[in-house]
Design a protein around this motif. Sequence first.
Motif, PDB file in Angstrom:
ATOM      1  N   LEU A 195       0.861  -1.050  -0.091  1.00 46.23           N
ATOM      2  CA  LEU A 195       0.085   0.048  -0.002  1.00 46.23           C
ATOM      3  C   LEU A 195       0.868   1.290   0.083  1.00 46.23           C
ATOM      4  N   ASP A 196       1.960   1.213   0.775  1.00 44.77           N
ATOM      5  CA  ASP A 196       2.980   2.314   0.738  1.00 44.77           C
ATOM      6  C   ASP A 196       3.402   2.439  -0.646  1.00 44.77           C
ATOM      7  N   ILE A 197       3.946   1.321  -0.976  1.00 44.34           N
ATOM      8  CA  ILE A 197       4.597   1.748  -2.555  1.00 44.34           C
ATOM      9  C   ILE A 197       3.359   2.036  -3.412  1.00 44.34           C
ATOM     10  N   PHE A 198       2.154   1.757  -3.469  1.00 38.98           N
ATOM     11  CA  PHE A 198       1.135   2.182  -4.383  1.00 38.98           C
ATOM     12  C   PHE A 198       0.887   3.703  -4.247  1.00 38.98           C
ATOM     13  N   LEU A 199       0.869   4.128  -2.674  1.00 41.35           N
ATOM     14  CA  LEU A 199       0.662   5.587  -2.531  1.00 41.35           C
ATOM     15  C   LEU A 199       1.784   6.402  -2.814  1.00 41.35           C
ATOM     16  N   MET A 200       3.005   5.819  -2.726  1.00 44.89           N
ATOM     17  CA  MET A 200       4.300   6.602  -3.037  1.00 44.89           C
ATOM     18  C   MET A 200       4.017   6.857  -4.765  1.00 44.89           C
ATOM     19  N   PHE A 201       3.647   5.803  -5.339  1.00 45.26           N
ATOM     20  CA  PHE A 201       3.683   5.727  -6.722  1.00 45.26           C
ATOM     21  C   PHE A 201       2.586   6.917  -7.104  1.00 45.26           C
ATOM     22  N   MET A 202       1.421   6.660  -6.630  1.00 44.85           N
ATOM     23  CA  MET A 202       0.431   7.823  -6.927  1.00 44.85           C
ATOM     24  C   MET A 202       0.903   9.231  -6.642  1.00 44.85           C
ATOM     25  N   GLY A 203       1.651   9.199  -5.511  1.00 42.25           N
ATOM     26  CA  GLY A 203       1.890  10.824  -4.679  1.00 42.25           C
ATOM     27  C   GLY A 203       3.161  10.964  -5.815  1.00 42.25           C
ATOM     28  N   GLY A 204       3.818  10.099  -6.306  1.00 42.70           N
ATOM     29  CA  GLY A 204       5.056  10.790  -7.171  1.00 42.70           C
ATOM     30  C   GLY A 204       4.526  11.194  -8.595  1.00 42.70           C
ATOM     31  N   LEU A 205       3.546  10.277  -9.027  1.00 43.92           N
ATOM     32  CA  LEU A 205       2.882  10.555 -10.400  1.00 43.92           C
ATOM     33  C   LEU A 205       2.150  11.813  -9.988  1.00 43.92           C
ATOM     34  N   ALA A 206       1.408  12.125  -9.239  1.00 41.97           N
ATOM     35  CA  ALA A 206       0.806  13.506  -8.932  1.00 41.97           C
ATOM     36  C   ALA A 206       1.664  14.550  -8.904  1.00 41.97           C
ATOM     37  N   ALA A 207       2.904  14.345  -8.150  1.00 38.95           N
ATOM     38  CA  ALA A 207       3.879  15.287  -8.091  1.00 38.95           C
ATOM     39  C   ALA A 207       4.355  15.649  -9.448  1.00 38.95           C
ATOM     40  N   VAL A 208       4.552  14.588 -10.228  1.00 39.36           N
ATOM     41  CA  VAL A 208       5.083  14.824 -11.624  1.00 39.36           C
ATOM     42  C   VAL A 208       4.083  15.663 -12.324  1.00 39.36           C
ATOM     43  N   VAL A 209       2.881  15.378 -12.297  1.00 37.66           N
ATOM     44  CA  VAL A 209       1.825  16.163 -13.059  1.00 37.66           C
ATOM     45  C   VAL A 209       1.857  17.662 -12.185  1.00 37.66           C
ATOM     46  N   HIS A 210       1.929  17.586 -11.035  1.00 38.05           N
ATOM     47  CA  HIS A 210       1.984  19.019 -10.448  1.00 38.05           C
ATOM     48  C   HIS A 210       3.145  19.898 -11.215  1.00 38.05           C
ATOM     49  N   GLY A 211       4.399  19.416 -11.090  1.00 34.61           N
ATOM     50  CA  GLY A 211       5.494  19.862 -11.626  1.00 34.61           C
ATOM     51  C   GLY A 211       5.541  20.180 -13.092  1.00 34.61           C
ATOM     52  N   ALA A 212       4.593  19.332 -13.914  1.00 37.48           N
ATOM     53  CA  ALA A 212       4.487  19.791 -15.267  1.00 37.48           C
ATOM     54  C   ALA A 212       3.659  20.467 -15.625  1.00 37.48           C
ATOM     55  N   GLY A 213       2.760  20.875 -14.537  1.00 38.27           N
ATOM     56  CA  GLY A 213       1.716  21.996 -14.899  1.00 38.27           C
ATOM     57  C   GLY A 213       2.331  23.435 -15.127  1.00 38.27           C
ATOM     58  N   TRP A 214       3.497  23.526 -14.567  1.00 32.95           N
ATOM     59  CA  TRP A 214       4.042  24.874 -14.865  1.00 32.95           C
ATOM     60  C   TRP A 214       4.758  25.146 -16.096  1.00 32.95           C
ATOM     61  N   SER A 215       5.505  23.828 -16.482  1.00 33.53           N
ATOM     62  CA  SER A 215       5.970  24.007 -17.808  1.00 33.53           C
ATOM     63  C   SER A 215       4.956  24.195 -18.948  1.00 33.53           C
ATOM     64  N   ILE A 216       3.775  23.555 -18.814  1.00 34.80           N
ATOM     65  CA  ILE A 216       2.754  23.645 -19.676  1.00 34.80           C
ATOM     66  C   ILE A 216       2.438  25.172 -19.892  1.00 34.80           C
ATOM     67  N   LEU A 217       2.160  25.673 -18.554  1.00 36.05           N
ATOM     68  CA  LEU A 217       1.814  27.033 -18.353  1.00 36.05           C
ATOM     69  C   LEU A 217       2.836  27.938 -19.230  1.00 36.05           C
ATOM     70  N   ILE A 218       3.981  27.644 -19.235  1.00 33.29           N
ATOM     71  CA  ILE A 218       5.213  28.472 -19.807  1.00 33.29           C
ATOM     72  C   ILE A 218       4.972  28.342 -21.381  1.00 33.29           C
ATOM     73  N   LEU A 219       4.854  27.061 -21.626  1.00 33.41           N
ATOM     74  CA  LEU A 219       4.692  26.969 -23.303  1.00 33.41           C
ATOM     75  C   LEU A 219       3.535  27.882 -23.566  1.00 33.41           C
ATOM     76  N   PHE A 220       2.514  27.729 -23.188  1.00 36.27           N
ATOM     77  CA  PHE A 220       1.341  28.598 -23.546  1.00 36.27           C
ATOM     78  C   PHE A 220       1.429  30.157 -23.161  1.00 36.27           C
ATOM     79  N   PHE A 221       2.164  30.426 -22.251  1.00 40.78           N
ATOM     80  CA  PHE A 221       2.819  31.656 -21.936  1.00 40.78           C
ATOM     81  C   PHE A 221       3.538  32.529 -23.072  1.00 40.78           C
ATOM     82  N   GLY A 222       4.350  31.646 -23.709  1.00 38.95           N
ATOM     83  CA  GLY A 222       5.351  32.145 -24.936  1.00 38.95           C
ATOM     84  C   GLY A 222       4.222  32.646 -26.031  1.00 38.95           C
ATOM     85  N   ASP A 223       3.131  31.518 -26.181  1.00 36.93           N
ATOM     86  CA  ASP A 223       2.360  32.124 -27.281  1.00 36.93           C
ATOM     87  C   ASP A 223       1.527  33.181 -26.787  1.00 36.93           C
TER      88      ASP A 223
END
Length: 1281
Positions: free
Chosen positions: A59-87
């Motif tokens: 369960l901990d491995i699953f939670l860390m995987f899901m939490g890690g995946l969510a952290a990746v999505v959270h981190g990707a949010g800013w990079s996508i924002l910057i991509l649109f910001f250039g446009d």
Amino acid sequence: MDEADERQPLISKDASLAINKASYTQSGSEKGDTNTAEEKKDDRKTASLRKLFRTADRLDIFLMFMGGLAAVVHGAGWSILILFFGDITDLFITVNTSVAALNSTEGRYDEFNTQMTKYSLYYVYIGVAVFVASYIQVCSWTVTCERQVHRIQKQFFRAILRQEIAWFDAHQSGELTTRLACDLDRVREGLADKFSYAIQFTAQFSFCFAIGFWKGWKLSFVIMSLSPLLAIGAAFKSKLIANFSKREQETYAQGGGVAEEVLSCIKTVASFNGQNQDLKRYEEKLEYCKNLGIKKSYITGTGQGFPMLVMFSAYALAFWYGTEQVKSGDMTGGTVITVFFCVLIGTFSIGNITPHLTAIVGAKGAAAVLIDIIDNDPEIDASSRDGEDLQDIHGNIEFKDVDFTYPTRKDVSVLKSFNMNVRSGETVALVGPSGCGKSTAVNLVQRFYDPDKGSVSIDGRDIRGLNLKSLRNKIGVVSQEPILFGISIKENILLGQPNARYEEVERAAKESNCHDFIMALPQGYDTLVGERGAQLSGGQKQRVAIARALIRDPRILLLDEATSALDTQSERVVQDALDKARQGRTTIVIAHRLSTIQNADVINVVQDGVIVESGKHSDLMQKHGVYHQLVTVQMLIEEDEDMNEDDNAYGVDLVLNGIPRKMTISENKQLKKSTSRQISKLISKPSATDDEKDIEEEVETAPGAKFCPMLQENKPELPFILIGCMAAAVNGCTMPAFAIFFSEIIKVFMNNYSDSFLWSMMFLALGGVQFIVNFLQSVCFGHSGERLTFRLRLKTFRAFMRQDMSYFDDPKHSTGALTTRLATDASQVKNATGIRIATMIQSLFGLVAALVIAFIYGWKLAFVVLAGVPLMALAGALQYRFVMGNHKKDNVDLEAAGETASEAIENIRTVQSLTREPDFFQKYATSLNKPYRTNIKAAQLTGLTLGFSQGIVFMIYAGAFRFGAYMVTTGDMTPDNVFKVFFAISMTGIVIGQSSSFLPDYSKAATAGGLIFKTLDTIPLIDVFSKRGQYLSNISGRVQIRNVTFNYPMRPDVPVLKGINIDVEPGQTVALVGPSGCGKSTVVSLLQRFYDPQDGSISIDGINIKDINLIRLRHLISVVSQEPVLFDCSIKDNITYGLDSSIGMDEVIASARAANIHDFISNLPSGYDTVVGEKGTQLSGGQKQRVAIARALVRNPKILLLDEATSALDTESEQVVQAALDNAQEGRTCIVIAHRLSTIQNADVIYVIDAGKVVESGNHQHLLNKKGVYATLVSGQQLSK
């Protein structure tokens, strides 16, 4: 007795004690240096990530995987924002160029508005995704962190409980309890959201750089050209920080050990005015810890400032090169901005990872020590299921050619080819001087240690091949140190046999003669005994301990002066009960008092680790050897030579050569001052009352401290704080300045690239400012924070020692709870006033500067954007309030767990002897369950509030760009001003986010600060640090106790003294006798002003002791108690303990000679500089007692209080020490407490106390002639014929 009775005062080789004052040989010294070097090398060791997460389940491995995946999505949010910001940037540049080139703009604005609406909706979608991802990220990681730390806590405590006794000889109990508090906090910090943030910022870095290279690889390489410098700086910082963190932990673990030792022996500290000396010891440890922290702040400051300088230098290079790329047509302005921001945010991500990585590295360092202990497999494993399980035994014990040395001092042989046979059902006694090896033999039977050579077997089976738990379950132990635990009397007895019925508990209590006094208590068997049984008298504790042994119905019984602390009324009954209990059982008895073992089947006389005589009492007496000599000096005397046979009940017969006869007058005179004393060495000073109010277990609470009082504590560091705040203010303004500079760069793209070099260089200047202010912040607040922690710990420790004894009687103030608070509270307050102040100042100035810029360049847009700020503030406030409440609840429950851990570790011998490790583990685990469940629930709300605060930022950006586009189309704003306002608001969002991320730390600090201030504000009625009262230069020593009534503060409904009156003339020796719990020790406690009476008065030389300066009062009084408490310092420091004036070595040696300990000390390699170990464990019981006597005599007191002062001495030294004490009494007022009436027959006045009242008084002969209570007591103490 324990193995300490055989020990010589040698230095522990455990490097963790960090006290290496002397060594025995040159080679030993070199070895010690090697060990130290190895430990320093080990300090740099950290646990791998695999080990850090070793407790994770699926369960901990699953939670860390899901939490890690969510952290990746959270981190990707800013990079996508910057991509649109250039446009979006290209749209603004295009519309600005079009408006400048064409007069008709209506069609262009329509398309512009359509595109801006589309991108604004994109921002909304990203915001929703970030909200969900943030919630999953924080919730998952917090939950899995709590689950794993919960397991580590239990594994660590279980691992401690299973270690062998030799391991505890080398580890201070205070160090272990400190690790349970501090190191696990570090692990929790590194495993929780810090790890998820590290993943988030790593993902942010990766996505940003990926987009940057996709959009403009040349420019990305230019910006990254200085990245190697960042990597080198980060690695250098991380390694140094980890090293310093490890050393800090090790150093404070030693400081925690000092605090635990002092607080657990607070009555001895108070008796000898040792507060200042112990403060100095504690301060020395804290000073080193403080200096390490300050040095660490220089490294941290450099590590934070250097990356900023490198990054802004890269930005300057990037904008210059980017402008050239746009000029050549290889890139558009929007693409340059996209690449720049991608690399900017990516690089910032590296900086943002740093503090989280620091926490992770700290967690790995702390985990390394914990895991080493968890993975340490002891040779004698208390939890092992290996070995033959004993279903039943006959009880034949054989020692065959046993050689033994203690692991902490391999060069001192304790047993030498020791051979002994004990047949089933026999009672075998071991007698001999202290340190001869008696208790070592008993310890080997329990398998606390294994022999170096030879074997110990039971029924012909080597005990090393037996299951350890089943072996110890067949053994009942009654020692001279009755250790009880802070639970009810019934629960203490049940520790001997947890499955016993109530009827069996009652029967065991009756057999040990404690049933009656228990039933007299308000709560009966459910009465709580207090920490270490402090709410019971010594005799009461001993009887409960006997009941605990008898309820086991053991096949082997080990009796170590089992009746030593009993009064004469109960001694005979208990001795008869023990005699019955021995029937059919193999019994080994250790005794100094030989009358208790005359009926033994075999008596073995031990000297220097070898049995020198063996046989029955009568046979040994006829040999006229060592045993005969021992018995000869232990004959009770009778002063009345003409006492007839009818009065023989009050006299004593001698048993010499097996033939009873009367003592002659000459023998009377010869042996008058050479009588034996029973051993009554207790683990803590009894309160000498029978009753105890049933106090519900609770822990200290206090309202959270306000920020200003916490900051006020930092006032001495005001210059550091002011400089740090100014640096933080400048630092806060650098990001709004960055917004201006960046907007000017966009304006350069709109205005044919003029001034591009100037604005590029402005970034380089900004980097230089960042380096300076970051360094100054870290150093200044490092100084202020570490000094604050140092001062608060010292002040709190001082405040603890300032309290009167009623404070420590309160279950909320157990040693474990107080040491836990010392370890954590002060360092948490630092989190509110240290670098957190810098964050607040930085955030405030950044916010103000950003808002000023926003309102100057577009006040309408600024108002629209600020409409979202209340929502962000609401999210932050909810998060703070919730987290604050949780930390208060956590502290309450974690202190209870700390008390359990401290109690079990300090008394580990008793715990292991009773095989009750699982019970204490279960109690500890149960204490952890409540905060664990609370934290799991808290994770949900924390995730929601943090997700909301992150997601709302994207919504605000969407609204800002859409409204900004509208303002451009209406002509109210220019595109470059929209960017100025936008970036200003962006910086506002960043600084608010920074502030909210530190909320958990501040809430912990507020809770901890509240507890500290409550302690500091608690002024006791009996204040040892008060300068009030008369400072008597000299006294005659007249003591008057008039109509004193008293009850203990924790038990106001139980009277202890009931109008007692005692008069002691100058130079008189007055004895207090009576049954256990009658109030004798209470009188002594009142005389030392541990408490004040409710009514009546106590005066010295006609002056009420309340009107005498307390320090001076205790200086005029010396105490030699039945509990020789020594501290972990040198023998010399122990003898001079508590004396402010310098004492010369001549006086120290003179007092040691008087106590018959000088020759022994002189023969030690380090002499008087020999360290005695924690609680004097490197000395035997008799050696500790003699050092305690020397400590009393060196003070040259006017009033001497003797509480079984020679109780732990062997017969070889007893006569000399008694003579020394008799000489010491000359010209002094002396009050003696005694169960053994032979010690007080020569007293001028004897007061017989019963139930808090004086029932008889007079000299020995007078009281005997009255044939009253005293005569009855004497009749019960004659030697067996």
